[in-house]
Design an enzyme around this catalytic site. Structure first.
Site, PDB file in Angstrom:
ATOM      1  N   CYS A 240       0.696  -1.295   0.034  1.00 31.65           N
ATOM      2  CA  CYS A 240       0.055  -0.103  -0.075  1.00 31.65           C
ATOM      3  C   CYS A 240       0.881   1.375   0.092  1.00 31.65           C
ATOM      4  CB  CYS A 240      -1.040  -0.060   1.216  1.00 31.65           C
ATOM      5  SG  CYS A 240      -0.125  -0.136   2.846  1.00 31.65           S
ATOM      6  N   THR A 241       0.261   2.334   0.559  1.00 29.56           N
ATOM      7  CA  THR A 241       1.109   3.662   0.286  1.00 29.56           C
ATOM      8  C   THR A 241       2.379   3.709   1.340  1.00 29.56           C
ATOM      9  OG1 THR A 241      -0.791   4.648  -0.488  1.00 29.56           O
ATOM     10  CG2 THR A 241       1.087   6.043   0.243  1.00 29.56           C
TER      11      THR A 241
END
Length: 261
Positions: A183-184
């Site tokens: 994810c980020t």
């Protein structure tokens, strides 16, 4: 001249004094003229904060003086302007909403893989045991559209609370594979990896520090496009420079939206 230091960090750790901690963090951040968002919940802390480098250093020193946050790991990037409009510190039920209360990362996290190791695996086409590596993007569909790892699995979810259902629908596709969730900044893929282990997928790893840490350590190898971020920069290139300017219509500065990692 680059003047604003942006930091992103989270930690799953038991927090029982949320109201007092909120006041302490907010007071210090305002004193230092910082802006951004901090979320606090019983399960931990999640933050995106930006300001002058010296002020950020003092803010982190204050946080790390608390034994719970002494080992808080921070991802850094720089911008020419302040990407946030205000400073928010909020008490929430979860620091990243999954609506799956059985998942408690503070009680034990899923194994992770460091960015440099992942790059080596992707270079060679398999992990160190010879097993093919499958990348699983746990972010929302519009984030994925800005950029993602090459050939990554994308279930086109519109919010993270949809991930458990999507996993159930695709569980058989992941069996017998080395899955790396990402994810980020690491927080969503950490919860996702724990859930996948609980659903009987033993060969799941989370990318330590998420895409931002990967960019910081190895650049954009095996990644196409940019990484969407929930602030005024909109997206970061693999060299961590802002790709676009101005507040995106897709990134309203709401504490439930602007803090995803």
């Amino acid at each position: 001249m680059i003047e604003v230091l942006n930091i992103a960090a989270y930690k799953f750790v038991a927090i029982e004094d949320g109201h007092e901690l909120r006041e302490r963090i907010l007071h210090k951040a305002l004193e230092l003229d910082l802006r951004g968002t901090v979320l606090l919940a019983g399960e931990g802390i999640n933050l995106f904060v930006a300001g002058a480098p010296e002020a950020i250093g003092e803010f982190l020193a204050m946080l790390r003086a608390d034994p719970r946050f002494a080992d808080l790991e921070v991802k850094e990037s720089w911008s020419l302007t302040q990407p946030f409009r205000r400073m928010l510190v909020k008490l929430k039920r979860e620091i990243i909403r999954m609506d799956h209360p059985a998942i408690q990362p503070a009680a034990g996290r899923a194994p992770g893989v460091e960015p440099r190791t992942l790059k080596r695996w992707l270079d060679q086409g398999h992990d160190d045991d010879g097993k093919p590596v499958v990348m699983l993007d746990t972010r929302n569909a519009f984030e994925v559209d800005y950029g993602t790892f090459d050939n990554a699995i994308d279930w086109r979810i519109t919010k993270f609370t949809e991930f458990p259902g999507a996993l159930q629908a695709h569980l058989d596709e992941l069996k017998d594979k080395r899955v790396v969730s990402f994810c980020t900044g690491g927080i969503r893929c950490e919860k996702a990896a724990i859930l996948m282990h609980e659903q009987g997928l033993p060969d799941v790893l989370q990318l330590e520090g998420g895409i931002l840490k990967y960019f910081e350590e190895v650049g954009g190898a095996h990644y196409s496009g940019d990484c969407f971020v929930f602030d005024g920069r909109e997206a970061l290139a693999p060299d961590l420079s802002a790709r676009r300017n101005g507040i995106s219509a897709r990134a309203p500065e709401d504490p439930d939206i602007a803090i995803k990692q």
